[in-house]
Design an enzyme around this catalytic site. Sequence first.
Site, PDB file in Angstrom:
ATOM      1  N   GLY A  71      -2.011  -4.779  11.774  1.00 49.56           N
ATOM      2  CA  GLY A  71      -2.466  -4.616  10.408  1.00 49.56           C
ATOM      3  C   GLY A  71      -2.630  -5.931   9.684  1.00 49.56           C
ATOM      4  O   GLY A  71      -3.749  -6.408   9.461  1.00 49.56           O
ATOM      5  N   ARG A  72      -1.517  -6.560   9.327  1.00 55.19           N
ATOM      6  CA  ARG A  72      -1.571  -7.786   8.531  1.00 55.19           C
ATOM      7  C   ARG A  72      -2.397  -8.901   9.177  1.00 55.19           C
ATOM      8  O   ARG A  72      -3.108  -9.617   8.467  1.00 55.19           O
ATOM      9  CB  ARG A  72      -0.153  -8.259   8.205  1.00 55.19           C
ATOM     10  CG  ARG A  72       0.556  -7.372   7.188  1.00 55.19           C
ATOM     11  CD  ARG A  72       1.990  -7.836   6.919  1.00 55.19           C
ATOM     12  NE  ARG A  72       2.635  -7.035   5.888  1.00 55.19           N
ATOM     13  CZ  ARG A  72       3.248  -5.882   6.107  1.00 55.19           C
ATOM     14  NH1 ARG A  72       3.288  -5.394   7.348  1.00 55.19           N
ATOM     15  NH2 ARG A  72       3.822  -5.225   5.127  1.00 55.19           N
ATOM     16  N   SER A 132      -4.988  -1.460  12.653  1.00 57.40           N
ATOM     17  CA  SER A 132      -4.082  -0.407  12.211  1.00 57.40           C
ATOM     18  C   SER A 132      -4.551   0.217  10.899  1.00 57.40           C
ATOM     19  O   SER A 132      -5.209  -0.442  10.077  1.00 57.40           O
ATOM     20  CB  SER A 132      -2.679  -0.987  12.031  1.00 57.40           C
ATOM     21  OG  SER A 132      -1.725   0.032  11.903  1.00 57.40           O
ATOM     22  N   ARG A 163       0.373   9.904  14.823  1.00 52.53           N
ATOM     23  CA  ARG A 163       1.302   8.831  14.436  1.00 52.53           C
ATOM     24  C   ARG A 163       2.624   9.463  14.039  1.00 52.53           C
ATOM     25  O   ARG A 163       2.667  10.404  13.236  1.00 52.53           O
ATOM     26  CB  ARG A 163       0.748   8.002  13.281  1.00 52.53           C
ATOM     27  CG  ARG A 163       1.778   7.025  12.714  1.00 52.53           C
ATOM     28  CD  ARG A 163       1.188   5.986  11.779  1.00 52.53           C
ATOM     29  NE  ARG A 163       0.633   4.878  12.538  1.00 52.53           N
ATOM     30  CZ  ARG A 163       0.394   3.662  12.004  1.00 52.53           C
ATOM     31  NH1 ARG A 163       0.645   3.430  10.731  1.00 52.53           N
ATOM     32  NH2 ARG A 163      -0.112   2.702  12.746  1.00 52.53           N
ATOM     33  N   TYR A 179       5.541  11.142   4.824  1.00 55.81           N
ATOM     34  CA  TYR A 179       4.548  11.999   4.189  1.00 55.81           C
ATOM     35  C   TYR A 179       4.780  13.447   4.628  1.00 55.81           C
ATOM     36  O   TYR A 179       5.746  13.751   5.325  1.00 55.81           O
ATOM     37  CB  TYR A 179       3.148  11.485   4.491  1.00 55.81           C
ATOM     38  CG  TYR A 179       2.924  10.081   3.971  1.00 55.81           C
ATOM     39  CD1 TYR A 179       3.154   9.778   2.629  1.00 55.81           C
ATOM     40  CD2 TYR A 179       2.527   9.043   4.806  1.00 55.81           C
ATOM     41  CE1 TYR A 179       2.995   8.491   2.134  1.00 55.81           C
ATOM     42  CE2 TYR A 179       2.356   7.751   4.319  1.00 55.81           C
ATOM     43  CZ  TYR A 179       2.591   7.476   2.987  1.00 55.81           C
ATOM     44  OH  TYR A 179       2.439   6.208   2.497  1.00 55.81           O
ATOM     45  N   GLN A 185      -7.796   8.699  10.127  1.00 52.88           N
ATOM     46  CA  GLN A 185      -6.409   9.184  10.080  1.00 52.88           C
ATOM     47  C   GLN A 185      -6.294  10.176   8.926  1.00 52.88           C
ATOM     48  O   GLN A 185      -6.518   9.826   7.773  1.00 52.88           O
ATOM     49  CB  GLN A 185      -5.431   8.019   9.872  1.00 52.88           C
ATOM     50  CG  GLN A 185      -3.968   8.441   9.923  1.00 52.88           C
ATOM     51  CD  GLN A 185      -3.040   7.297   9.519  1.00 52.88           C
ATOM     52  OE1 GLN A 185      -2.902   6.998   8.327  1.00 52.88           O
ATOM     53  NE2 GLN A 185      -2.412   6.670  10.503  1.00 52.88           N
TER      54      GLN A 185
END
Length: 776
Positions: free
Chosen positions: A724-725, A422, A631, A583, A501
């Site tokens: 991600g993590r 991610s 996204r 954003y 991205q």
Amino acid sequence: MAGALTVPGRRDDGPDPVARALRIAVVGGGPGGLYAAALLKRLDPDREITLWERNAPHDTFGFGVVLSDETLGGIEHADPVVYEALRAEFVRWDDIDIVHRGRTLTSGGHGFAALGRRRLLEILHKRCRTLGVELRFRTEAPPAAELAAEYDLVIAADGVHSLTREAHAAHFAPRVTGHRCRYIWLAADFAFDSFRFEIAETEHGVMQLHGYPFSADSSTVIVEMREEVWRAAGFAELDEQTSADRCAKIFADALDGRSLRGNKSAWTAFRTVVNEHWSHANTVLLGDAAHTAHFSIGSGTKLAVEDALALAACVEEQPSLPAALAAYESERRPVVESTQRAAVASLRWFEELRLYLDQPPRQFAFNLLTRSRRVTHDNLRLRDPAFTGTVERAFDCPPDTPPMFTPFRLRGLELRNRVVVSAMDMYSAVDGVPGDFHLVHLGARALGGAGLVMTEMVCVSAPGRITPGCTGLYTPEQAKAWRRVTDFVHRQAPGTAIGVQLGHSGRKGSTKLMWEGIDEPLDDGNWSVVAASPIPYRPGVNQVPHALDRAGLTDIREQFAAAAWRAARCDFDLLELHCAHGYLLSGFLSPLTNQRTDRYGGSLAGRLRFPLEVFDSLRGIWPDDRPMTVRISATDWAAGGTSAEEAVEIARAFAAHGADAIDVSTGQVVADERPEFGRSYQTPYADRIRNTLGIPVIAVGAISSWDDVNSLLLAGRADLCALGRPHLYDPNWTLHAAAEQGYTGPGAPWPQPYRAGSRKPPTGRTDAPRPRLTLK
């Protein structure tokens, strides 16, 4: 009894130094209240325990009760007398039958035990009377305040509509959430030989039957449907027996033409009950008064009985009543919250059942079985390897290949597996230029086996950065540095794709690095921020952004286009447009952050206009054979924000403009959001978009295990899974997932220099025979 919680006695002339046993009031004669009373009396016969139940002893609602082996084990340990009585009554079975458009698919190895609810109550009544609990039937309990004043402990087990809870609502702080289906509890006078799910597609809409045996000659039958289907079918006007007859006719095949009967049965809309606190002074909530869990995971009685076990144990073990009640809540709350998350996932799956009806039969069955996320691919493979194998073959898994290692194509790009690293902001660039850190960070994840590695959000201008440490693609120096990264990935990790991205921070820009204070304004060196509307992220903390005018919109669109042109020449394999997390482009999409009155605001079509203009400009520049994804935040987790229905329409619009997949995230749009965190908590939004529109989706959000990935893919809830993590914890997460599953195929090849490490290193033995040190 040693260790039993007691309170000081009293004499007419003052406190008695001799302690006395607790006086306990129990409100509600359901299984939880009865079992709590029996256990507390058994542990200390000197306790005076009185239970109030406003109904008669044999009055009950519903028919069968399902208990797990885990719960039964607790009952056996706590009270063998009750356990033996229950064991003599249980009906046991292993199979689940799923009937989908006339085809029955069976999965075994599930292990259920059930008995009649009335019989369960009779067993508990007898146990309470034998132990000396005073049972007061057909009697309303005294008011909550009166009980609290007269008794040492008040146990509120008075159900979902608890009057005791309402009397102390200011302290318990209950939240009651209604849901979208109506259901009715009925019974059939024969025993199903399995747990049965059957779907009826009627002229009014989809209806479903949940059925299971609870005795040798009886079964519980629950009929459920969406509220609008229930009304369209005319059930709102029918009495109990007419409803039962109508349901029997609709599900005649499942019932083999037999009738259904009620028991004070009424059509009900399920309500999820959550309480901020479970105790107040000497009053404690138990069972449905404290929490509810949807019947589709069969946990209401189970939770109440487990509550009773925990409460009795804590009262026995703790030195004071406040300590006992705190320990009870501390022990039970995590278990209950996990169960409620699973129950909500299950009930929402059934609410959206119509989305899945066109799935292939085996995928539909697997989807249903794994709907709550408690049953997973790996778990189901252990229970019924033959069934799971047929589902895998229907998914086109090659032999001995887990679903996550099947390839997936987007335009001219074929990904060798379904794992995505991610996009994760690293806040480690200088003047927007990615450095050695980014090369090592992204290069390591590419070597780690994922099918697609995503950059962090790469900003399209200096004022479009979130922080001074964010990367960009608005200068030749930045492009040169990114080309260094893509060259490394393509040369050293062939078969791994790398995507970029692109985004603009909008009103969330000009803030500190994450570890210095996330979303906190810079102490100095701030730059002006822009947004759809002049609404700060946090009033009084973050800047008031400038609302973009026509010229500003054009400039930003051109900045995105220029960044996309550079990204193509950097040889990125995929481009993702960031329209999530509050954003800039996300700020146009959400009604909470876009209050414009021009053509770029108002309706969803207006709010979509600028993000679509940006997307179109990128799609016109980006090479046609390379895919583009978008996204989105599918919910703002805040009242008045983007709805699930709007998220589907947002995805539909981007797909119509050429998006190849939708990367479905949630939230981070407004500061006062209230996310429903939990394992894979965002995936239902990806699921809804995929199964409504039939377009590929990337699921993201607390997907932490390879078992979760396999489960989501095989159920048809996602096409790709972004993690991600887990990739921060282990850059080789994908390769290790392959090794742990015994997979060595083309979906996860180890780099040549790493192949010696493709097996887990041995550790010190802990299972060796112990030396003989004594003689017998």
